[in-house]
Scaffold this motif. Structure first.
Motif, PDB file in Angstrom:
ATOM      1  N   ARG A  16       0.812  -1.138  -0.152  1.00 52.33           N
ATOM      2  CA  ARG A  16       0.138   0.025   0.105  1.00 52.33           C
ATOM      3  C   ARG A  16       0.699   1.278   0.033  1.00 52.33           C
ATOM      4  O   ARG A  16       0.368   2.182   0.384  1.00 52.33           O
ATOM      5  N   LYS A  17       2.128   1.187  -0.682  1.00 55.19           N
ATOM      6  CA  LYS A  17       2.804   2.362  -0.800  1.00 55.19           C
ATOM      7  C   LYS A  17       2.896   2.973  -2.276  1.00 55.19           C
ATOM      8  O   LYS A  17       3.366   4.076  -2.017  1.00 55.19           O
ATOM      9  N   GLU A  18       2.171   2.350  -2.902  1.00 52.21           N
ATOM     10  CA  GLU A  18       2.018   3.096  -4.336  1.00 52.21           C
ATOM     11  C   GLU A  18       0.684   2.839  -4.633  1.00 52.21           C
ATOM     12  O   GLU A  18       0.073   1.709  -4.674  1.00 52.21           O
ATOM     13  N   LEU A  19       0.190   3.695  -5.687  1.00 56.28           N
ATOM     14  CA  LEU A  19      -1.376   3.629  -6.023  1.00 56.28           C
ATOM     15  C   LEU A  19      -1.283   2.925  -7.511  1.00 56.28           C
ATOM     16  O   LEU A  19      -0.582   3.210  -8.451  1.00 56.28           O
ATOM     17  N   LYS A  20      -1.960   1.818  -7.541  1.00 53.53           N
ATOM     18  CA  LYS A  20      -2.054   1.056  -8.734  1.00 53.53           C
ATOM     19  C   LYS A  20      -3.563   0.731  -9.006  1.00 53.53           C
ATOM     20  O   LYS A  20      -4.157  -0.144  -8.551  1.00 53.53           O
ATOM     21  N   LEU A  21      -4.211   1.449  -9.765  1.00 52.11           N
ATOM     22  CA  LEU A  21      -5.605   1.278  -9.965  1.00 52.11           C
ATOM     23  C   LEU A  21      -5.787   0.886 -11.693  1.00 52.11           C
ATOM     24  O   LEU A  21      -5.413   1.766 -12.434  1.00 52.11           O
ATOM     25  N   ARG A  22      -6.645  -0.030 -11.730  1.00 46.31           N
ATOM     26  CA  ARG A  22      -7.232  -0.447 -13.161  1.00 46.31           C
ATOM     27  C   ARG A  22      -8.554  -0.024 -13.214  1.00 46.31           C
ATOM     28  O   ARG A  22      -9.180  -0.550 -12.393  1.00 46.31           O
ATOM     29  N   VAL A  23      -8.690   0.881 -13.959  1.00 38.83           N
ATOM     30  CA  VAL A  23     -10.508   1.331 -14.316  1.00 38.83           C
ATOM     31  C   VAL A  23     -10.848   0.906 -15.552  1.00 38.83           C
ATOM     32  O   VAL A  23     -10.061   1.178 -16.621  1.00 38.83           O
ATOM     33  N   THR A  24     -11.972   0.150 -15.620  1.00 42.55           N
ATOM     34  CA  THR A  24     -12.284  -0.401 -16.759  1.00 42.55           C
ATOM     35  C   THR A  24     -13.588   0.307 -17.247  1.00 42.55           C
ATOM     36  O   THR A  24     -14.242   0.740 -16.230  1.00 42.55           O
ATOM     37  N   GLY A  25     -14.230   0.419 -18.427  1.00 44.28           N
ATOM     38  CA  GLY A  25     -15.668   0.799 -18.666  1.00 44.28           C
ATOM     39  C   GLY A  25     -16.082   0.743 -19.963  1.00 44.28           C
ATOM     40  O   GLY A  25     -15.362   0.165 -20.810  1.00 44.28           O
ATOM     41  N   ARG A  26     -17.392   1.419 -20.201  1.00 44.56           N
ATOM     42  CA  ARG A  26     -17.725   1.245 -21.634  1.00 44.56           C
ATOM     43  C   ARG A  26     -18.796   2.254 -21.686  1.00 44.56           C
ATOM     44  O   ARG A  26     -19.387   2.771 -20.745  1.00 44.56           O
ATOM     45  N   ILE A  27     -19.432   2.473 -22.896  1.00 42.97           N
ATOM     46  CA  ILE A  27     -20.231   3.420 -23.268  1.00 42.97           C
ATOM     47  C   ILE A  27     -21.321   2.949 -24.121  1.00 42.97           C
ATOM     48  O   ILE A  27     -20.808   2.068 -25.097  1.00 42.97           O
ATOM     49  N   TRP A  28     -22.521   3.124 -24.020  1.00 50.06           N
ATOM     50  CA  TRP A  28     -23.433   2.571 -24.679  1.00 50.06           C
ATOM     51  C   TRP A  28     -24.410   3.759 -25.088  1.00 50.06           C
ATOM     52  O   TRP A  28     -24.676   4.723 -24.164  1.00 50.06           O
ATOM     53  N   LYS A  29     -25.351   3.371 -26.049  1.00 44.84           N
ATOM     54  CA  LYS A  29     -26.754   4.518 -26.234  1.00 44.84           C
ATOM     55  C   LYS A  29     -27.806   3.722 -25.576  1.00 44.84           C
ATOM     56  O   LYS A  29     -27.660   2.492 -25.510  1.00 44.84           O
ATOM     57  N   GLU A  30     -28.629   4.634 -25.095  1.00 47.82           N
ATOM     58  CA  GLU A  30     -29.824   4.085 -24.444  1.00 47.82           C
ATOM     59  C   GLU A  30     -30.728   3.270 -25.008  1.00 47.82           C
ATOM     60  O   GLU A  30     -31.403   2.404 -24.579  1.00 47.82           O
ATOM     61  N   GLN A  31     -30.816   3.331 -26.537  1.00 50.62           N
ATOM     62  CA  GLN A  31     -31.783   2.784 -27.306  1.00 50.62           C
ATOM     63  C   GLN A  31     -31.212   1.394 -27.635  1.00 50.62           C
ATOM     64  O   GLN A  31     -31.795   0.376 -28.264  1.00 50.62           O
ATOM     65  N   GLN A  32     -29.787   0.967 -27.211  1.00 47.49           N
ATOM     66  CA  GLN A  32     -29.262  -0.168 -27.538  1.00 47.49           C
ATOM     67  C   GLN A  32     -28.971  -0.902 -26.407  1.00 47.49           C
ATOM     68  O   GLN A  32     -28.649  -0.293 -25.349  1.00 47.49           O
ATOM     69  N   ASN A  33     -29.077  -2.216 -26.421  1.00 45.18           N
ATOM     70  CA  ASN A  33     -28.769  -3.123 -25.354  1.00 45.18           C
ATOM     71  C   ASN A  33     -27.236  -3.163 -25.160  1.00 45.18           C
ATOM     72  O   ASN A  33     -26.447  -3.580 -26.052  1.00 45.18           O
ATOM     73  N   PRO A  34     -26.767  -2.736 -24.016  1.00 43.26           N
ATOM     74  CA  PRO A  34     -25.322  -2.616 -23.624  1.00 43.26           C
ATOM     75  C   PRO A  34     -24.614  -3.943 -23.725  1.00 43.26           C
ATOM     76  O   PRO A  34     -23.573  -4.174 -23.867  1.00 43.26           O
ATOM     77  N   ASP A  35     -25.502  -5.083 -23.720  1.00 39.26           N
ATOM     78  CA  ASP A  35     -24.815  -6.542 -23.580  1.00 39.26           C
ATOM     79  C   ASP A  35     -25.033  -7.124 -25.292  1.00 39.26           C
ATOM     80  O   ASP A  35     -24.651  -8.126 -25.133  1.00 39.26           O
ATOM     81  N   SER A  36     -25.130  -6.232 -26.066  1.00 37.60           N
ATOM     82  CA  SER A  36     -25.552  -6.956 -27.253  1.00 37.60           C
ATOM     83  C   SER A  36     -24.137  -6.944 -27.970  1.00 37.60           C
ATOM     84  O   SER A  36     -24.056  -7.669 -29.017  1.00 37.60           O
ATOM     85  N   GLY A  37     -23.098  -6.542 -27.572  1.00 39.51           N
ATOM     86  CA  GLY A  37     -21.735  -6.497 -28.280  1.00 39.51           C
ATOM     87  C   GLY A  37     -21.626  -5.908 -29.353  1.00 39.51           C
ATOM     88  O   GLY A  37     -20.593  -6.193 -29.983  1.00 39.51           O
ATOM     89  N   ALA A  38     -22.309  -4.831 -29.541  1.00 37.80           N
ATOM     90  CA  ALA A  38     -22.180  -4.125 -30.796  1.00 37.80           C
ATOM     91  C   ALA A  38     -21.201  -3.001 -30.823  1.00 37.80           C
ATOM     92  O   ALA A  38     -20.612  -2.653 -31.796  1.00 37.80           O
ATOM     93  N   CYS A  39     -20.517  -2.760 -29.615  1.00 36.66           N
ATOM     94  CA  CYS A  39     -19.424  -1.803 -29.608  1.00 36.66           C
ATOM     95  C   CYS A  39     -18.178  -2.479 -29.964  1.00 36.66           C
ATOM     96  O   CYS A  39     -17.902  -3.673 -29.887  1.00 36.66           O
ATOM     97  N   ILE A  40     -17.388  -1.780 -30.520  1.00 39.98           N
ATOM     98  CA  ILE A  40     -15.858  -1.837 -30.904  1.00 39.98           C
ATOM     99  C   ILE A  40     -14.997  -1.989 -29.804  1.00 39.98           C
ATOM    100  O   ILE A  40     -14.887  -0.885 -29.278  1.00 39.98           O
ATOM    101  N   PRO A  41     -14.074  -2.956 -29.313  1.00 39.63           N
ATOM    102  CA  PRO A  41     -13.548  -2.849 -28.338  1.00 39.63           C
ATOM    103  C   PRO A  41     -12.538  -1.756 -28.572  1.00 39.63           C
ATOM    104  O   PRO A  41     -11.867  -1.648 -29.674  1.00 39.63           O
ATOM    105  N   ASN A  42     -11.993  -1.137 -27.287  1.00 36.26           N
ATOM    106  CA  ASN A  42     -10.820  -0.081 -27.588  1.00 36.26           C
ATOM    107  C   ASN A  42      -9.683  -0.737 -27.230  1.00 36.26           C
ATOM    108  O   ASN A  42      -9.434  -1.599 -26.384  1.00 36.26           O
ATOM    109  N   LEU A  43      -8.619  -0.260 -27.885  1.00 34.35           N
ATOM    110  CA  LEU A  43      -7.074  -0.754 -27.617  1.00 34.35           C
ATOM    111  C   LEU A  43      -6.814  -0.328 -26.144  1.00 34.35           C
ATOM    112  O   LEU A  43      -7.097   0.803 -25.905  1.00 34.35           O
ATOM    113  N   PHE A  44      -6.382  -1.187 -25.306  1.00 33.46           N
ATOM    114  CA  PHE A  44      -5.933  -1.095 -24.146  1.00 33.46           C
ATOM    115  C   PHE A  44      -4.723   0.054 -24.152  1.00 33.46           C
ATOM    116  O   PHE A  44      -3.788  -0.072 -24.913  1.00 33.46           O
ATOM    117  N   SER A  45      -4.876   0.871 -23.029  1.00 33.06           N
ATOM    118  CA  SER A  45      -3.761   1.930 -22.866  1.00 33.06           C
ATOM    119  C   SER A  45      -2.898   1.364 -21.822  1.00 33.06           C
ATOM    120  O   SER A  45      -3.165   0.976 -20.701  1.00 33.06           O
TER     121      SER A  45
END
Length: 350
Positions: free
Chosen positions: A321-350
């Motif tokens: 606990r002497k160094e901060l190491k956080l991995r934040v993941t997430g996604r964006i979706w349109k309200e008219q679209q099912n966010p679990d439909s897999g229509a989003c194109i995955p982003n390259l990890f940074s």
């Protein structure tokens, strides 16, 4: 803008009804809208002619020496020349009541009256408390386009309603959403995207999923702990992902949130989720991205995003606990679209 006097002239119903062409005394058109008539001489006075259909009476102006209406003088469109007449010569902003004038008829706005220490900036005469009621009346009769008409706003407003609309106009430019420093750049969305990429060197990604790792050697410091934002392009729109540390009470907290590069109404069409966790624990945030119309500080201070307390952030970081190491993941979706439909194109990890 030099003006020696303002003279208002109004014609009553005594015109001949047979004048089908609508021309009254002195060749002045009988119109329901105000027009500005330029004097033919080089005199300093400016004459405003208010021609009202079905109304009578006259109005007074400033000091004497005004030039009368010249027959056949060219009419100037009110949306330009009268607007210039209502421009304060000191701050160049549009003037609103009370509009002040000196004894020689030079006008200026009420804000600048105090700035010039009650002295006319044109002739240096004492201003006193003379109101230019004629010019205020002219302003009441005007209808002008929104100043953002060149950006696409088609609206036309009464002069005194125009300022309120422009402060909320959907076509007004956006402020730069960069949070690392105070940036005064404004513009439309394509311009700001190029500005963020070229001037602020912001990371640009395509796709609506993200996976970022944030590392800080001393998690107890919050100074200069604002990470550079990341811009995502998906669904034909741009989104800004912020992650930073700030002091909340006696201890620092870490916050991640998303802003939409567009207006609030369009932002409501989208949702996003943020997730952080480790060691069998997980925190999830879901919400609607805030428009960049809301400043970065406003969103942060409203706590509208994923907030991680320092102890929990250190737990997620593991180790000693002497160094901060956080991995934040997430996604964006349109309200008219099912966010679990897999229509989003995955982003390259940074």
């Amino acid at each position: 803008m030099d003006m020696a006097s303002i003279e208002c002239v109004s014609y009553s119903d005594s015109m001949d009804d047979d004048d089908d062409d609508g021309v009254g005394v002195g060749g002045v058109s009988h119109l329901p809208r105000p027009i500005l008539v330029k004097p033919s001489s080089a005199a300093a006075a400016v004459n405003v002619v208010v021609v009202s259909a079905g109304s009578g009476g006259g109005a007074g102006g400033g000091g004497g020496g005004g030039v009368g209406v010249v027959a056949g003088a060219p009419a100037v469109p009110p949306a330009t020349s009268v607007h210039e007449l209502l421009e304060c010569p000191v701050c160049t902003n549009s003037m609103y009541p009370p509009i002040h004038q000196c004894q020689n008829g030079h006008t200026l706005c009420s804000t600048c009256k105090t700035r010039v220490h009650n002295r006319c900036p044109t002739c240096r005469q004492e201003l006193g408390d003379i109101r230019c009621l004629a010019l205020e009346k002219v302003a009441e009769s005007l209808e002008l386009p929104c100043k953002y008409y060149s950006l696409g706003c088609p609206e036309i407003f009464p002069y005194y309603s125009k300022l309120k609309h422009e402060s909320q106009c959907n076509f007004r430019p956006y402020n730069c959403p960069y949070a690392g420093s105070e940036c005064s750049v404004v513009g439309d969305i394509p311009f700001l995207v190029a500005h963020l990429r070229d001037d602020h060197k912001v990371d640009m990604h395509s796709g609506c999923t993200f996976n970022h790792r944030y590392v800080k050697s001393n998690p107890r410091e919050v100074e200069n702990a604002t990470w550079m934002l990341t811009v995502f392009h998906c669904f034909g729109q741009y989104f800004c992902l912020h992650f930073e540390a700030f002091q909340l009470g006696v201890a620092p907290v870490y916050m991640a949130f998303l802003r939409f590069m567009g207006d609030e109404n369009d932002a409501r069409n989208y949702s996003y989720s943020l997730e952080v966790g480790a060691n069998g624990r997980k925190m999830i945030w879901e919400g609607t991205p805030r428009s960049i119309r809301d400043s970065h500080r406003k969103v942060r201070d409203s706590h509208d995003g994923l907030i991680i307390q320092r102890n929990m952030a250190l737990f997620f970081s593991g180790g000693e606990r002497k160094e901060l190491k956080l991995r934040v993941t997430g996604r964006i979706w349109k309200e008219q679209q099912n966010p679990d439909s897999g229509a989003c194109i995955p982003n390259l990890f940074s």
